[in-house]
Structures are given as structure tokens and as C-alpha cells.
Write a protein that holds these residues in place. Structure first.
Motif, mmCIF file in Angstrom:
data_model
loop_
_atom_site.group_PDB
_atom_site.id
_atom_site.type_symbol
_atom_site.label_atom_id
_atom_site.label_comp_id
_atom_site.label_asym_id
_atom_site.label_seq_id
_atom_site.Cartn_x
_atom_site.Cartn_y
_atom_site.Cartn_z
ATOM 1 N N ALA A 12 1.868 -8.366 6.056
ATOM 2 C CA ALA A 12 2.467 -8.193 7.396
ATOM 3 C C ALA A 12 3.112 -6.813 7.499
ATOM 4 O O ALA A 12 4.083 -6.518 6.809
ATOM 5 N N ASP A 40 5.365 -4.078 3.383
ATOM 6 C CA ASP A 40 5.631 -2.785 2.746
ATOM 7 C C ASP A 40 5.886 -1.742 3.823
ATOM 8 O O ASP A 40 4.964 -1.248 4.449
ATOM 9 N N ALA A 69 -0.945 -4.496 -0.672
ATOM 10 C CA ALA A 69 -0.100 -5.651 -0.332
ATOM 11 C C ALA A 69 -0.710 -6.934 -0.915
ATOM 12 O O ALA A 69 -0.016 -7.749 -1.538
ATOM 13 N N ARG A 157 -6.629 0.007 1.001
ATOM 14 C CA ARG A 157 -6.015 -0.085 2.343
ATOM 15 C C ARG A 157 -6.808 -1.036 3.250
ATOM 16 O O ARG A 157 -7.059 -2.163 2.870
ATOM 17 N N HIS A 185 -7.089 -13.061 17.309
ATOM 18 C CA HIS A 185 -5.954 -12.273 16.823
ATOM 19 C C HIS A 185 -5.612 -11.180 17.827
ATOM 20 O O HIS A 185 -6.370 -10.926 18.758
HETATM 21 N N1 LIG Z 1 1.755 -5.473 4.038
HETATM 22 C C1 LIG Z 1 0.865 -4.826 4.772
HETATM 23 N N2 LIG Z 1 0.112 -5.476 5.657
HETATM 24 C C2 LIG Z 1 -0.778 -4.767 6.387
HETATM 25 C C3 LIG Z 1 -0.946 -3.381 6.232
HETATM 26 N N3 LIG Z 1 -1.903 -2.971 7.093
HETATM 27 C C4 LIG Z 1 -2.300 -4.073 7.763
HETATM 28 N N4 LIG Z 1 -1.617 -5.154 7.340
HETATM 29 C C5 LIG Z 1 -1.727 -6.521 7.821
HETATM 30 O O1 LIG Z 1 -3.071 -6.909 7.718
HETATM 31 C C6 LIG Z 1 -3.419 -7.763 8.792
HETATM 32 C C7 LIG Z 1 -4.592 -7.157 9.549
HETATM 33 O O2 LIG Z 1 -4.194 -5.916 10.115
HETATM 34 P P1 LIG Z 1 -4.553 -5.509 11.607
HETATM 35 O O3 LIG Z 1 -3.907 -4.190 11.872
HETATM 36 O O4 LIG Z 1 -4.270 -6.629 12.501
HETATM 37 O O5 LIG Z 1 -6.091 -5.240 11.478
HETATM 38 P P2 LIG Z 1 -7.325 -5.999 12.081
HETATM 39 O O6 LIG Z 1 -6.931 -7.325 12.614
HETATM 40 O O7 LIG Z 1 -8.364 -5.962 11.031
HETATM 41 O O8 LIG Z 1 -7.750 -4.998 13.200
HETATM 42 P P3 LIG Z 1 -7.781 -5.113 14.790
HETATM 43 O O9 LIG Z 1 -7.358 -6.433 15.198
HETATM 44 O O10 LIG Z 1 -9.182 -4.788 15.119
HETATM 45 O O11 LIG Z 1 -6.839 -4.125 15.312
HETATM 46 C C8 LIG Z 1 -2.155 -7.908 9.637
HETATM 47 O O12 LIG Z 1 -1.448 -9.058 9.228
HETATM 48 C C9 LIG Z 1 -1.377 -6.657 9.285
HETATM 49 O O13 LIG Z 1 0.003 -6.787 9.485
HETATM 50 C C10 LIG Z 1 -0.129 -2.705 5.287
HETATM 51 O O14 LIG Z 1 -0.204 -1.506 5.091
HETATM 52 N N5 LIG Z 1 0.751 -3.468 4.585
#
Ligand SMILES: Nc1nc2c(ncn2[C@@H]2O[C@H](COP(=O)(O)OP(=O)(O)OP(=O)(O)O)[C@@H](O)[C@H]2O)c(=O)[nH]1
Ligand SMILES: [Mg+2]
Length: 234
Positions: A12, A40, A69, A157, A185
Motif C-alpha cells: 500500500a 514504504d 514491498a 518495482r 480497482h
Molecule cells: N508498498 C508499496 N506498495 C506499492 C508501491 N507501488 C504500488 N504499490 C501498491 O501496489 C498496488 C498496485 O498499484 P497501483 O498503482 O494501483 O497499480 P495498478 O493497479 O497496477 O495500476 P493502475 O490501476 O493501472 O493505475 C496498490 O496497492 C499500490 O498501493 C510501492 O512502491 N510500495
């Protein structure tokens, strides 16, 4: 008596407005024994929200990406039988989705990882994207024997899902793809506004493309627990 343990990991990053409903579903599921939230470097109240729930909270000051993470979460619970990954920004998330992700692992011991496929009734763009990019889905279940042979995930990442899926193939591991009906989402553009969201999306794409093209090289450089016979194939 079944003494297998299922641990849920929730990465998160700046998810304070979205985290609570996701945790409520996970924490009320009879299938889940332990929940770990990894934050983080969030600049918002993500950690504060997590701390109001009976979860283990891993908090790092610096942002290190989703792959690091998840790796930190896996290392915190080395004895679990099954690990489930859920994003912190899920919509229409229900208990049945937890069961759908876990069942392939429980029912067939050859399955090393289950990767959820979103089937969202209303968001056509999400359905279409999933059809072609299921490799990107963050909702996953991993068997411990697979976790025990994983390479280092720290560099990856947003490329962590591609790394996991590609590595599973290289290691000859079987993947199941259960459909998660109705789940969706919040997108980056919805979270951050169009421009900042799109900028963040480009960053995510570049991390995914890096992982797609360089995962073999990076596994060789950071092999983690990859067995020698798999390393030889890279
Ligand atoms: N701890 C941590 N969690 C991360 C990080 N980057 C992303 N997340 C978590 O990973 C999950 C997915 O990230 P999102 O940014 O929603 O990516 P996504 O759902 O693949 O992309 P879109 O919905 O297309 O924007 C979420 O719960 C984010 O909070 C990070 O650097 N650290
Ligand atoms: Mg998201």
C-alpha cells in the motif's frame, strides 16, 4: 485438522482513502490467518489507517517499489503455506475472490501460483486490458514451495508481476488463472488526476517494460533462491 497457514500481503503506497474496505474484507475472511500491510514511504495516512486494524504493519521510510514491498512481506512470514497478494485499491472486493484465488493452490499441488483475472461487469476497459495483460494482475496466490525458489524481487518495482509470471515459466512451474468476477480497482488517473496519474502510469509502463526485457539478466545478477538448474537455463 488442517494446520496450513494463509498469509495475505497488501502493498500500500498512498492508499489511505482506499485501504480500509479492502482490509475489512480480508480480515473478516475465514480463509485468512494473518494479514501484512507494507507501506514504504507513503506521504498520506496509509500507515495510520492500517494501524487501526489487527494487521502486521511493515513501515519503511523510503519508497522502494512494489516488488521490494512484497519481498519484505514474504520474508516476514517464511512459514506460511500459501501467500495471497491483494492490492490496496480494490473495488467490489468480496470473500469469494479470496476463495477463488486460493482454491487452485488447495486443489492441485502442481499449481505454484494463481493469477487473478478481473472480470468487471461495468468497466469494459478493465476487462479488455485484462484479456491481453493478465500477466500484470496483482491479485495472486503463491505456494510456499514456489516462494522458496524465488529470485530477488527488490529491483522490480511495478515489474514484479511480470517477473513472477516469467520466472514461473522459466522454472517450469504451473500457473492457474481463476476469474475474479465483478472485482475492479481505482486507476492512477482516478487517484491522482489525469496529468499526474498519466505520468505515474508512464513510470509504471517503463518499469514493466524493463522487467519484460531484462528479467533474465536481473535474475542472473540477483538470483535470490533460484536453484542452479534454473539459473543454467537463463
Ligand atoms: N508498498 C508499496 N506498495 C506499492 C508501491 N507501488 C504500488 N504499490 C501498491 O501496489 C498496488 C498496485 O498499484 P497501483 O498503482 O494501483 O497499480 P495498478 O493497479 O497496477 O495500476 P493502475 O490501476 O493501472 O493505475 C496498490 O496497492 C499500490 O498501493 C510501492 O512502491 N510500495
Ligand atoms: Mg490500481
Amino acid at each position: 485438522m488442517n494446520n496450513s497457514q494463509t498469509v495475505v500481503l497488501v502493498p500500500a503506497y498512498n492508499e489511505a482513502p482506499r485501504l480500509a474496505p479492502v482490509l475489512e474484507v480480508i480480515l473478516s475472511s475465514p480463509l485468512v490467518d494473518k494479514t501484512i500491510v507494507i507501506d514504504d514511504g507513503s506521504q498520506d495516512d496509509t500507515a495510520k489507517v492500517a494501524a487501526t486494524y489487527p494487521v502486521e504493519l511493515l513501515r519503511f521510510d523510503e519508497n522502494r517499489g512494489k516488488g521490494a514491498a512484497l519481498q519484505a512481506g514474504l520474508q516476514t512470514a517464511p512459514d506460511a503455506s500459501y501467500y495471497l497478494f491483494f492490492d490496496a485499491d480494490l473495488l467490489n472486493f468480496r470473500h469469494e475472490h479470496i476463495a477463488e484465488l486460493l482454491h487452485p493452490l488447495l486443489e492441485n499441488e502442481k499449481i505454484a501460483m494463481s493469477v487473478g483475472l478481473f472480470r468487471a461487469g461495468h468497466k469494459k476497459s478493465v476487462n479488455l486490458a485484462q484479456q491481453y495483460f493478465s500477466i500484470l494482475n496483482g491479485q495472486r496466490g503463491l505456494r510456499r514451495s514456489f516462494v522458496e525458489i524465488l529470485p530477488d524481487l527488490n529491483w522490480s518495482r511495478f515489474g514484479v508481476e511480470i517477473l513472477l509470471s516469467r520466472y514461473a515459466k522459466l522454472a517450469g512451474q504451473e500457473i492457474a488463472q481463476p476469474e475474479l468476477q465483478g472485482i475492479s480497482h481505482v486507476t492512477k488517473e482516478e487517484k491522482l488526476g489525469f496529468l499526474r496519474g498519466f505520468d505515474y502510469r508512464l513510470q509504471m509502463f517503463s518499469e514493466c517494460i524493463y522487467s519484460l526485457f531484462y528479467h533474465k539478466k536481473m535474475i542472473r545478477r540477483f538470483p535470490g533462491n533460484v536453484p542452479p538448474h534454473v539459473l543454467q537455463k537463463l
